[in-house]
Design an enzyme around this catalytic site. Structure first.
Site, PDB file in Angstrom:
ATOM      1  CE1 TYR A   1     -16.653  27.529  42.086  1.00 37.33           C
ATOM      2  CE2 TYR A   1     -15.849  28.256  44.386  1.00 37.33           C
ATOM      3  CZ  TYR A   1     -15.719  27.948  42.955  1.00 37.33           C
ATOM      4  OH  TYR A   1     -14.197  27.882  42.799  1.00 37.33           O
TER       5      TYR A   1
ATOM      6  CB  ILE B   1      -8.315  27.463  48.097  1.00 36.05           C
ATOM      7  CG1 ILE B   1      -7.931  27.089  46.519  1.00 36.05           C
ATOM      8  CG2 ILE B   1      -7.778  28.762  48.750  1.00 36.05           C
ATOM      9  CD1 ILE B   1      -9.093  27.844  45.746  1.00 36.05           C
TER      10      ILE B   1
HETATM   11  N1  LIG Z   1     -10.871  28.886  39.875  1.00 39.60           N
HETATM   12  C1  LIG Z   1     -11.571  27.811  39.860  1.00 39.60           C
HETATM   13  O1  LIG Z   1     -11.836  27.676  38.330  1.00 39.60           O
HETATM   14  C2  LIG Z   1     -11.692  26.567  40.433  1.00 39.60           C
HETATM   15  C3  LIG Z   1     -12.066  25.354  40.000  1.00 39.60           C
HETATM   16  C4  LIG Z   1     -12.132  24.203  40.935  1.00 39.60           C
HETATM   17  C5  LIG Z   1     -11.973  24.622  42.207  1.00 39.60           C
HETATM   18  N2  LIG Z   1     -11.584  25.893  42.564  1.00 39.60           N
HETATM   19  C6  LIG Z   1     -11.559  26.143  44.176  1.00 39.60           C
HETATM   20  O2  LIG Z   1     -10.654  25.289  44.550  1.00 39.60           O
HETATM   21  C7  LIG Z   1     -11.159  24.588  45.691  1.00 39.60           C
HETATM   22  C8  LIG Z   1     -10.707  23.303  46.113  1.00 39.60           C
HETATM   23  O3  LIG Z   1     -10.885  22.313  45.010  1.00 39.60           O
HETATM   24  P1  LIG Z   1     -11.864  21.020  44.802  1.00 39.60           P
HETATM   25  O4  LIG Z   1     -13.032  21.245  45.996  1.00 39.60           O
HETATM   26  O5  LIG Z   1     -12.215  20.995  43.502  1.00 39.60           O
HETATM   27  O6  LIG Z   1     -10.825  19.979  45.409  1.00 39.60           O
HETATM   28  P2  LIG Z   1      -9.874  19.557  46.534  1.00 39.60           P
HETATM   29  O7  LIG Z   1      -9.682  20.501  47.430  1.00 39.60           O
HETATM   30  O8  LIG Z   1      -8.624  19.075  45.768  1.00 39.60           O
HETATM   31  O9  LIG Z   1     -10.523  18.412  47.017  1.00 39.60           O
HETATM   32  C9  LIG Z   1     -11.599  18.280  47.924  1.00 39.60           C
HETATM   33  C10 LIG Z   1     -12.063  16.867  48.233  1.00 39.60           C
HETATM   34  O10 LIG Z   1     -11.104  16.139  48.752  1.00 39.60           O
HETATM   35  C11 LIG Z   1     -11.754  15.609  50.128  1.00 39.60           C
HETATM   36  N3  LIG Z   1     -10.837  15.884  51.257  1.00 39.60           N
HETATM   37  C12 LIG Z   1     -10.350  16.970  51.886  1.00 39.60           C
HETATM   38  N4  LIG Z   1      -9.418  16.865  52.861  1.00 39.60           N
HETATM   39  C13 LIG Z   1      -9.430  15.784  52.910  1.00 39.60           C
HETATM   40  C14 LIG Z   1      -8.485  14.977  53.758  1.00 39.60           C
HETATM   41  N5  LIG Z   1      -7.856  15.556  54.905  1.00 39.60           N
HETATM   42  N6  LIG Z   1      -8.729  13.452  53.747  1.00 39.60           N
HETATM   43  C15 LIG Z   1      -9.365  12.949  52.671  1.00 39.60           C
HETATM   44  N7  LIG Z   1     -10.134  13.711  51.901  1.00 39.60           N
HETATM   45  C16 LIG Z   1      -9.979  14.925  52.190  1.00 39.60           C
HETATM   46  C17 LIG Z   1     -12.807  16.360  50.258  1.00 39.60           C
HETATM   47  O11 LIG Z   1     -13.838  15.546  50.873  1.00 39.60           O
HETATM   48  P3  LIG Z   1     -14.942  16.033  51.923  1.00 39.60           P
HETATM   49  O12 LIG Z   1     -15.605  17.475  51.162  1.00 39.60           O
HETATM   50  O13 LIG Z   1     -15.932  14.960  51.848  1.00 39.60           O
HETATM   51  O14 LIG Z   1     -14.566  16.416  53.244  1.00 39.60           O
HETATM   52  C18 LIG Z   1     -13.517  16.683  48.884  1.00 39.60           C
HETATM   53  O15 LIG Z   1     -13.997  15.438  48.317  1.00 39.60           O
HETATM   54  C19 LIG Z   1     -12.604  24.704  45.520  1.00 39.60           C
HETATM   55  O16 LIG Z   1     -13.583  24.276  46.535  1.00 39.60           O
HETATM   56  C20 LIG Z   1     -12.910  25.982  45.018  1.00 39.60           C
HETATM   57  O17 LIG Z   1     -12.954  27.053  46.053  1.00 39.60           O
HETATM   58  C21 LIG Z   1     -11.393  26.851  41.946  1.00 39.60           C
END
Ligand SMILES: NC(=O)c1ccc[n+]([C@@H]2O[C@H](COP(=O)([O-])OP(=O)(O)OC[C@H]3O[C@@H](n4cnc5c(N)ncnc54)[C@H](OP(=O)(O)O)[C@@H]3O)[C@@H](O)[C@H]2O)c1
Length: 277
Positions: free
Chosen positions: A51, A228
């Site tokens: 990241y 997360i």
């Molecule tokens: N191990 C792996 O291969 C892998 C792969 C992908 C992700 N991850 C981990 O999982 C975490 C979460 O996944 P992700 O970041 O892909 O996506 P996510 O958590 O499913 O979604 C994040 C998105 O949702 C929005 N959001 C969050 N809370 C909200 C709310 N209350 N109302 C409206 N919109 C909201 C955020 O907007 P804003 O940011 O604009 O607030 C962002 O655009 C990652 O950050 C990472 O740490 C791991």
């Protein structure tokens, strides 16, 4: 806000909701989000070498002034450092984070074509024994990859972090993890936000006075998953933690189950073939 903890097979535990930080590559932005999250009650931060934000994440943790043992920190081994570089990789992550240990170190992807995850795992066992990480785990592992670890090492992963949300509930992998004593963690729990426009979520949320995001996060925690979500604004950070004082009725869980199309956030991210270095 006190977040419940989930026990790990190490004897430790981790807070059920943590902060995701993927795609936050500006170090000052990462510092701000982590600091705000810790201020509103998060005690679990998920980052990864890939990241490119470990420096900012570490600064946010330091600025919070919280005792080290009050924050659960996860980072991940990137594909380009699997194999003999695993030890160097964790030391570099710790340097960037400004920490002397993490709580959980994960193999980010299995990358079966290069076939180095067992070699990494054996080094991770040593790193855990030396105290550089409290627990070791995996991410994006399928049963066939977990079988290899079971056959060739003596440590069951503490966690398997996988893509999981109402569109892709991953029931078979969850059952397999549970049988092995592995905690399943949901990545992209909101399907990167894409899921939140589904009318059924707004409709359910209206009954409880909750947003679609809160309905989805409640769906995760009510099933015992660790989750997360990533959010950039303090109001969303706070709202995403506020999911412990209501429970979805069975009928609402059944309505959410209708969203399970199997559609992933990125169709190409099949752990058998996905290559991310
Ligand atoms: N191990 C792996 O291969 C892998 C792969 C992908 C992700 N991850 C981990 O999982 C975490 C979460 O996944 P992700 O970041 O892909 O996506 P996510 O958590 O499913 O979604 C994040 C998105 O949702 C929005 N959001 C969050 N809370 C909200 C709310 N209350 N109302 C409206 N919109 C909201 C955020 O907007 P804003 O940011 O604009 O607030 C962002 O655009 C990652 O950050 C990472 O740490 C791991």
């Amino acid at each position: 806000m006190t977040v419940p903890t989930i026990p790990l097979n190490t004897g430790g535990s981790l807070p059920q909701i943590g902060l995701g930080t993927a795609r936050v590559t500006d170090q000052d932005e990462a510092r701000r989000i982590v600091l705000e999250a810790l201020e509103v009650g998060y005690r679990h931060i998920d980052t990864a070498a890939k990241y490119d934000n470990e420096v900012g994440v570490g600064r946010g943790i330091a600025e919070s002034g919280l005792p080290r043992n009050h924050v659960f920190v996860t980072t991940k081994l990137r594909g380009s450092q699997q194999g003999a570089d695993t030890r160097t990789a964790l030391r570099q992550s710790l340097d960037r984070l400004g920490l002397d240990h993490v709580d959980l170190y994960l193999v980010h992807w299995p990358l079966p074509r290069i076939d180095r995850f067992v070699e990494s795992w054996k080094i991770m066992e040593e790193l855990r024994d030396e105290g550089l990480t409290r627990a070791i785990g995996v991410s994006n592992f399928l049963p066939e990859h977990l079988d290899r670890l079971a056959a060739e090492s003596s440590t069951v992963p503490a966690v398997n972090q996988i893509e999981l949300h109402p569109r892709e509930p991953q029931q078979a992998q969850r059952d397999d993890d549970a049988r092995r004593g592995i905690v399943t963690e949901s990545w992209s729990p909101l399907a990167k936000g894409d899921l939140l426009a589904e009318p059924v979520l707004a409709d359910i949320g209206r009954q409880y006075g909750k947003s679609p995001a809160q309905v989805v996060l409640r769906w995760h925690v009510q099933q015992g998953l660790v989750v997360i979500p990533k959010a950039s604004h303090v109001d969303r950070l706070r709202a995403n933690l506020d999911v412990f004082e209501f429970a979805l009725a069975d009928g609402d869980l059944a309505r959410i189950a209708t969203l399970a199309t199997g559609k992933r956030v990125n169709d190409e991210q099949d752990p058998r073939t996905w290559e991310e270095f």
